[in-house]
Structures are given as C-alpha cells and as structure tokens.
Design a protein around this motif. Structure first.
Motif, PDB file in Angstrom:
ATOM      1  N   UNK A   1       0.704  -1.529  -0.143  1.00 50.16           N
ATOM      2  CA  UNK A   1       0.124  -0.100  -0.318  1.00 50.16           C
ATOM      3  C   UNK A   1       0.725   0.833  -0.230  1.00 50.16           C
ATOM      4  N   UNK A   2       0.512   2.142  -1.026  1.00 48.55           N
ATOM      5  CA  UNK A   2       1.673   3.380  -0.795  1.00 48.55           C
ATOM      6  C   UNK A   2       0.697   4.185  -0.126  1.00 48.55           C
ATOM      7  N   UNK A   3       1.078   5.192  -0.033  1.00 49.86           N
ATOM      8  CA  UNK A   3       0.156   5.992   0.671  1.00 49.86           C
ATOM      9  C   UNK A   3      -0.090   8.042  -0.700  1.00 49.86           C
ATOM     10  N   UNK A   4      -1.367   8.781  -0.776  1.00 48.44           N
ATOM     11  CA  UNK A   4      -1.212   9.844  -1.293  1.00 48.44           C
ATOM     12  C   UNK A   4      -1.502  11.022  -0.625  1.00 48.44           C
ATOM     13  N   UNK A   5      -0.503  11.805  -1.016  1.00 49.97           N
ATOM     14  CA  UNK A   5      -0.993  13.223   0.007  1.00 49.97           C
ATOM     15  C   UNK A   5      -1.608  13.464  -0.818  1.00 49.97           C
ATOM     16  N   UNK A   6      -2.706  14.349   0.197  1.00 46.15           N
ATOM     17  CA  UNK A   6      -3.256  16.169  -0.181  1.00 46.15           C
ATOM     18  C   UNK A   6      -2.835  17.160   0.359  1.00 46.15           C
ATOM     19  N   UNK A   7      -2.343  17.735  -0.513  1.00 50.59           N
ATOM     20  CA  UNK A   7      -2.102  19.133   0.520  1.00 50.59           C
ATOM     21  C   UNK A   7      -3.464  19.828   0.813  1.00 50.59           C
ATOM     22  N   UNK A   8      -3.902  20.079   0.264  1.00 51.01           N
ATOM     23  CA  UNK A   8      -5.694  19.970   0.477  1.00 51.01           C
ATOM     24  C   UNK A   8      -6.292  19.857   1.819  1.00 51.01           C
ATOM     25  N   UNK A   9      -6.075  19.118   1.928  1.00 51.57           N
ATOM     26  CA  UNK A   9      -6.763  18.593   3.106  1.00 51.57           C
ATOM     27  C   UNK A   9      -5.631  18.303   4.330  1.00 51.57           C
ATOM     28  N   UNK A  10      -4.573  18.416   3.760  1.00 52.49           N
ATOM     29  CA  UNK A  10      -2.890  18.192   4.893  1.00 52.49           C
ATOM     30  C   UNK A  10      -3.603  16.986   5.197  1.00 52.49           C
ATOM     31  N   UNK A  11      -3.453  15.934   4.765  1.00 53.33           N
ATOM     32  CA  UNK A  11      -3.594  13.844   4.720  1.00 53.33           C
ATOM     33  C   UNK A  11      -2.854  13.185   4.295  1.00 53.33           C
ATOM     34  N   UNK A  12      -2.511  12.268   4.159  1.00 51.90           N
ATOM     35  CA  UNK A  12      -1.818  10.874   3.466  1.00 51.90           C
ATOM     36  C   UNK A  12      -3.300  10.660   3.242  1.00 51.90           C
ATOM     37  N   UNK A  13      -3.772   9.570   2.178  1.00 56.14           N
ATOM     38  CA  UNK A  13      -4.975   8.123   2.233  1.00 56.14           C
ATOM     39  C   UNK A  13      -3.527   7.704   1.303  1.00 56.14           C
TER      40      UNK A  13
END
Length: 199
Positions: free
Chosen positions: A145-157
């Motif tokens: 599993x690789x996470x994807x960064x969301x700069x807009x929400x400040x979260x790793x998904x």
C-alpha cells in the motif's frame, strides 16, 4: 424501463436527503466515573464532513478522515461526481495526519486546512483509543500500500477496503469510530450536524 429506474433512484435519493436534512446526531460520551484512564479525543466538524482527532502516545495528536477517493484525493468536485458517489458505490480512502507539535484544540486550525465549523471535545478510555488507532493505522501498514498526499486536506490517504456510498459515507464512518470509543451517537449523522450532550 431502465430510464424509469434511474428516475426512481434519483427520487429516492432526493427524498432521503430531505428527510435527513432535519436530523441531528446526538453525541454522548461515556460516564466519567466509568473511565479508568480517560484521554481527550475530538470530533471535528468541517461543515459537510467530519474527522476525528486522537492523542498520540508519543505526544501530539493524529487526525483521521474518511472520504470518496475521487472527491477527496483526486479533486474531482463537480456535480456529476458528487451524485455518482451517492447513487452507487465508488472507491474510498482513509486519511491520516500526524501532528506531534499540536497538543490543544486552539491549534486545531493548523491540522484542518479545509476549515473548522466546530470542535467537540470528548473523553474516552485510553485502551479503546489505542485499539482504534491501531486498527486505522493497520490500513497504512498493509503490504504494497502506498499513500497519496492531499495538500488540500493535509492528510496522507490510502485506499480503504469498503467502498464509499450513501450508507457508508464520511460522517457515518466517523460516527462508527466514535461508537468504537464507547461514545453513543443517536439520530442521524449523515449531514454532519452534531450536538454534544452531557452523559
């Protein structure tokens, strides 16, 4: 026939939204005397969706959020995408953000770039909080599993195993997390309208 079914589905979804619009989710934390090792947790209301903030053992806090993958992660925020997410199951994601320097709610604006409507402080049993954190963190630790960064929400998904749908959307998932902490959630949490009640 197919066209008729489509209209009936739209009508059903619309009526369901109208019925749920007036509902409020009553949030009742456990009785203080029932907690042997209480810790602070926070329900964050962002307007249309909610997230949950839990304490880290190492200090600071961690924020968890659940949402439709295309909407939250890929940024497809047009009307058809929103309707599609409500009418049939679509890919979903679990978001996590760790903030070792944040300790108090007056700093929570730093961990919620999308904005905050309300912060609801709760107390829960430490072992339940740890159990929930381990369960949620397990999704980030799965092999391959690789996470994807969301700069807009400040979260790793990361992808979540269960698909997003009208009966498994962000606010309902947060309500389920609260129940895992022995917090009662009565009424509908569908629209992210919360009311904290004293036990």
């Amino acid at each position: 026939m197919g066209n008729r079914r489509g209209w009936l589905r739209w009508l059903g979804a619309g009526l369901s939204m109208l019925l749920l619009a007036g509902c409020v989710a009553r949030v009742m934390p456990p009785e203080p005397h029932s907690l042997t090792r209480p810790v602070d947790v926070y329900l964050l209301d962002h307007g249309r969706h909610a997230s949950l903030v839990l304490p880290r053992e190492e200090g600071g806090v961690v924020r968890y959020s659940y949402g439709e993958w295309r909407w939250y992660v890929e940024g497809h925020r047009h009307f058809p995408a929103g309707i599609a997410a409500m009418l049939w199951p679509t890919a979903s994601g679990l978001g996590r953000g760790e903030y070792p320097q944040i300790e108090s709610p007056d700093q929570f604006h730093r961990l919620a770039p999308e904005g905050l409507d309300e912060v609801y402080p709760l107390r829960a049993e430490a072992r339940r909080v740890l159990s929930l954190r381990r369960r949620l963190d397990g999704h980030f630790e799965r092999a391959g599993v690789e996470s994807v960064t969301s700069e807009e929400f400040g979260l790793e998904f990361v992808p979540y195993p269960r698909q997003y749908s009208a009966v498994h959307q962000s606010n309902l998932v947060v309500a389920r997390w609260l129940r895992a902490l022995d917090v009662k959630v009565l009424g509908s949490s569908w629209w992210s309208r919360w009311r904290l009640e004293t036990p």
